[in-house]
Design an enzyme around this catalytic site. Structure first.
Site, mmCIF file in Angstrom:
data_model
loop_
_atom_site.group_PDB
_atom_site.id
_atom_site.type_symbol
_atom_site.label_atom_id
_atom_site.label_comp_id
_atom_site.label_asym_id
_atom_site.label_seq_id
_atom_site.Cartn_x
_atom_site.Cartn_y
_atom_site.Cartn_z
ATOM 1 N N ASP A 54 0.841 -1.193 0.000
ATOM 2 C CA ASP A 54 0.000 0.000 0.000
ATOM 3 C C ASP A 54 0.883 1.252 0.000
ATOM 4 O O ASP A 54 1.683 1.455 0.919
ATOM 5 C CB ASP A 54 -0.892 -0.006 1.249
ATOM 6 C CG ASP A 54 -2.144 0.827 1.083
ATOM 7 O OD1 ASP A 54 -2.234 1.585 0.112
ATOM 8 O OD2 ASP A 54 -3.048 0.710 1.936
ATOM 9 N N ASP A 55 0.758 2.068 -1.051
ATOM 10 C CA ASP A 55 1.501 3.335 -1.154
ATOM 11 C C ASP A 55 3.015 3.125 -1.311
ATOM 12 O O ASP A 55 3.802 3.972 -0.880
ATOM 13 C CB ASP A 55 1.266 4.217 0.087
ATOM 14 C CG ASP A 55 -0.131 4.813 0.138
ATOM 15 O OD1 ASP A 55 -1.025 4.288 -0.536
ATOM 16 O OD2 ASP A 55 -0.328 5.797 0.870
ATOM 17 N N CYS A 93 -6.147 4.659 -3.397
ATOM 18 C CA CYS A 93 -6.314 3.233 -3.111
ATOM 19 C C CYS A 93 -7.489 2.555 -3.810
ATOM 20 O O CYS A 93 -7.294 1.630 -4.600
ATOM 21 C CB CYS A 93 -6.430 3.036 -1.604
ATOM 22 S SG CYS A 93 -4.975 3.569 -0.675
ATOM 23 N N HIS A 147 -10.022 -2.404 -1.476
ATOM 24 C CA HIS A 147 -10.163 -1.380 -0.444
ATOM 25 C C HIS A 147 -11.450 -1.661 0.326
ATOM 26 O O HIS A 147 -12.482 -1.931 -0.278
ATOM 27 C CB HIS A 147 -10.218 0.021 -1.067
ATOM 28 C CG HIS A 147 -10.047 1.124 -0.084
ATOM 29 N ND1 HIS A 147 -11.083 1.595 0.697
ATOM 30 C CD2 HIS A 147 -8.963 1.837 0.287
ATOM 31 C CE1 HIS A 147 -10.639 2.560 1.477
ATOM 32 N NE2 HIS A 147 -9.363 2.726 1.255
ATOM 33 N N ASP A 343 -0.356 -0.543 -5.035
ATOM 34 C CA ASP A 343 -1.518 0.092 -5.673
ATOM 35 C C ASP A 343 -1.162 1.430 -6.317
ATOM 36 O O ASP A 343 -1.819 1.876 -7.244
ATOM 37 C CB ASP A 343 -2.691 0.246 -4.700
ATOM 38 C CG ASP A 343 -2.327 0.946 -3.393
ATOM 39 O OD1 ASP A 343 -1.144 1.302 -3.194
ATOM 40 O OD2 ASP A 343 -3.244 1.143 -2.566
ATOM 41 N N HIS A 344 -0.097 2.084 -5.846
ATOM 42 C CA HIS A 344 0.411 3.337 -6.422
ATOM 43 C C HIS A 344 1.634 3.742 -5.621
ATOM 44 O O HIS A 344 2.024 3.053 -4.668
ATOM 45 C CB HIS A 344 -0.636 4.456 -6.396
ATOM 46 C CG HIS A 344 -1.386 4.531 -5.102
ATOM 47 N ND1 HIS A 344 -0.802 4.975 -3.940
ATOM 48 C CD2 HIS A 344 -2.658 4.178 -4.781
ATOM 49 C CE1 HIS A 344 -1.689 4.904 -2.958
ATOM 50 N NE2 HIS A 344 -2.818 4.414 -3.432
#
Length: 564
Positions: A54-55, A93, A147, A343-344
């Protein structure tokens, strides 16, 4: 219970003792011993271990980061094909996860915020795990994969996508609680949050629980001889930057530098800037009285944020290492595809920004690697471990990716790629429109690039024409032309502008155009602002030459893609 031979837990890590150093005694009666011999893939396809962080920007040793210690992910990379230019379709997200799990772009899922469920809001689209489930796999979700909330129907899309109810760590509910000890000795809800794990609620952290559950499920799948698709979603390094405090030792503050471009670029359109409002809500940031929208955050605190982000990445790395080590423990490394991504990304002060919520590389570019036994790495020999656990406090990483490619790829291609790797029928390319089509993808398989080398990529880039050049598209919505309090996460009804961004090996080209949320339509004639960065000479995307350059051909290419 005897200890697993691969146990290398450092003494200061009491929270790891129950996972690693106590040993792993499998129900079959074997502990920590690798597979007895090379196991060919099952006739009806390989298992899949789908790992998503995540992130996580590519702040990893295998991506050339010399500061970050990530030996376990680097080890995975050394046995994988690694995509150096992989991009998320929206840097937030829920929209990103729904996009890559359905193989559809945000304009097709019609999810740009957190407040709708694609099956009723846009179309009853199949997902990657649903497709594997329908093809005989036991599909399981651990941690943050979809999410949570209405964007996955408050169920992580169960039972459509999963054979079993998804697992969420019980410690998850404390992520944003006051568990961060401040200099005053009191507990706060801070951004920077190293903790003594023994003192936090439940005495554990969500990602530790997720690793434990994933290891348990691997044992069950081994015993029951089930073909599986196991998705494990880790919470870190998402904010708050809450991680075991010993990881700070890996990153002395005096070694932490500022971002190379910590100021807002003069040529940056106001609509492109994200004012990092979620960061501002943390108690340790609130006391800084940072001005809205541009700040800046004081330099000493900038270093603390960067330090804690890197520490959280190393903490994540240990969890990935323990999970992959468990794959060895149960003898499944020879017949399980492992995919690792995020996710990014996340900005660490570049352009004066501290979050995702933009179209810049730091927000949209992600790590992406695939381990395919017998393809990206040879099968394990008798007694050999493919993924021995590596201690980031003692291990000096020397892993080199098995194969690197510079090809531009998108997370929307994960669906077709995993289907092809598993030997399943690859879903067709979606027609336009495709709202009525349950099974199709908007991202082609990237298996064709698995044997591509960096040298070959450079040659291909010289000869590709406009129709063949790989392009990665991302987009981000805004409520206004200037930064507002909801600029980072506008609700659908408030979206007035959509920024569509086209990234090639040579440049990033972005147009911010009018958007009508009532019919989900962009007005490509209503251009509010533009950005053009020549990344060869400006890799940090600091110098916007949109207003000083003729770019008619880029507009044609851009419009051709959006209208196809």
């Amino acid at each position: 219970m005897r200890a697993a031979p691969s146990c290398r837990c450092p003494a200061p890590w009491p929270w790891l003792l129950g996972v690693c150093c106590a040993g792993v005694l499998l129900a079959s009666g074997t502990a920590g011993a690798g597979p007895k011999g090379p196991l060919p893939p099952p006739r009806d396809g390989m298992n899949v271990l789908f790992i998503v962080a995540d992130d996580l920007r590519p702040a990893l040793g295998c991506y050339g980061d010399s500061l970050v210690k990530s030996p376990n992910i680097d080890q995975l990379a050394s046995r994988s094909v690694v995509f150096q230019n992989a991009y998320a379709q929206q840097a937030v997200c829920a929209p990103s996860r729904v996009s890559f799990l359905t193989g559809r772009r945000p304009d097709t899922t019609r999810l740009y915020d957190f407040h709708s469920y694609w099956r009723v809001h846009a179309g009853n689209y199949s997902t990657i795990p649903q497709y594997f489930k329908e093809n005989g796999y036991t599909t399981m979700s651990v941690g943050k994969v979809f999410h949570p909330g209405i964007s996955s129907n408050h169920s992580d899309d169960y039972p459509y996508s999963w054979s079993l109810p998804p697992f969420h760590p019980s410690a998850e509910k404390y992520e944003n609680s006051k568990t961060c000890k401040g200099k005053d000795g009191e507990l706060h809800a801070n951004l920077v949050c190293p903790v003594d794990v023994a003192e936090v609620p439940l005495g554990t952290l969500p990602d530790i629980q997720s690793t434990e559950e994933a290891r348990r499920l691997l044992n069950i799948m081994k015993i029951k001889k089930r073909k599986f698709f196991l998705a494990v979603g880790y919470h870190k390094p998402h904010i708050p930057l809450r991680y075991p405090q010993e990881f700070l030792k890996l990153y002395p503050l005096e070694n932490i530098t500022l971002a190379p471009d910590p100021r807002v670029p003069e040529e940056l359109p106001a609509v492109a800037y994200n004012p990092w409002t979620d960061i501002r809500q943390r108690e340790d940031v609130q006391v800084l009285n940072v001005s809205f929208p541009y700040g800046p955050i004081p330099e000493d605190f900038q270093r603390q944020i960067r330090q804690s982000y890197f520490a959280a990445v190393s903490y994540l790395d240990t969890q990935v290492g323990l999970l992959l080590n468990a794959l060895d423990d149960v003898g499944l490394s020879n017949n399980t595809i492992v995919m690792f991504t995020a996710d990014h990304g996340w900005s660490l002060g570049e352009h004066g920004e501290w979050a995702k919520y933009s179209n810049f590389d730091v927000a949209t570019r992600v790590p992406l690697m695939f381990y395919v036994p017998g393809k990206t790495s040879s099968f394990a020999r008798p007694g050999e471990r493919i993924f021995p656990y590596l201690d980031p406090f003692t291990h000096i990483s020397d892993s080199v990716a098995a194969g690197k490619t510079k090809k531009m790829v998108e997370l929307v291609s994960l669906f077709s790629t995993l289907a092809e790797l598993a030997g399943l029928w690859v879903p067709p390319v979606c027609p336009e429109p495709s709202f009525h089509v349950a099974l199709c993808t908007q991202g082609p398989s990237i298996v064709q690039y698995f044997n591509s080398t960096e040298e070959q990529d450079d040659y291909d880039n010289d000869i590709e024409d406009d129709h063949e050049e790989p392009i990665a598209f991302s987009q981000y919505p805004r409520p206004a032309d200037i930064p507002e309090w909801d600029s980072d996460k506008p609700e659908l009804k408030d979206i007035k502008i959509m920024g569509y961004s086209m990234r090639t090996i040579d440049y990033r080209y972005t147009l911010w155009v009018g958007f009508n949320p009532s019919n989900f339509s962009a007005n490509l004639q209503d251009v509010h602002a533009g950005e053009l960065y020549m990344v060869g000479s400006d890799p940090s995307e600091d110098h916007n030459i949109y207003n000083s350059t003729l770019h008619g051909n880029l507009v044609k290419k851009f419009l051709r893609f959006l209208r196809c």
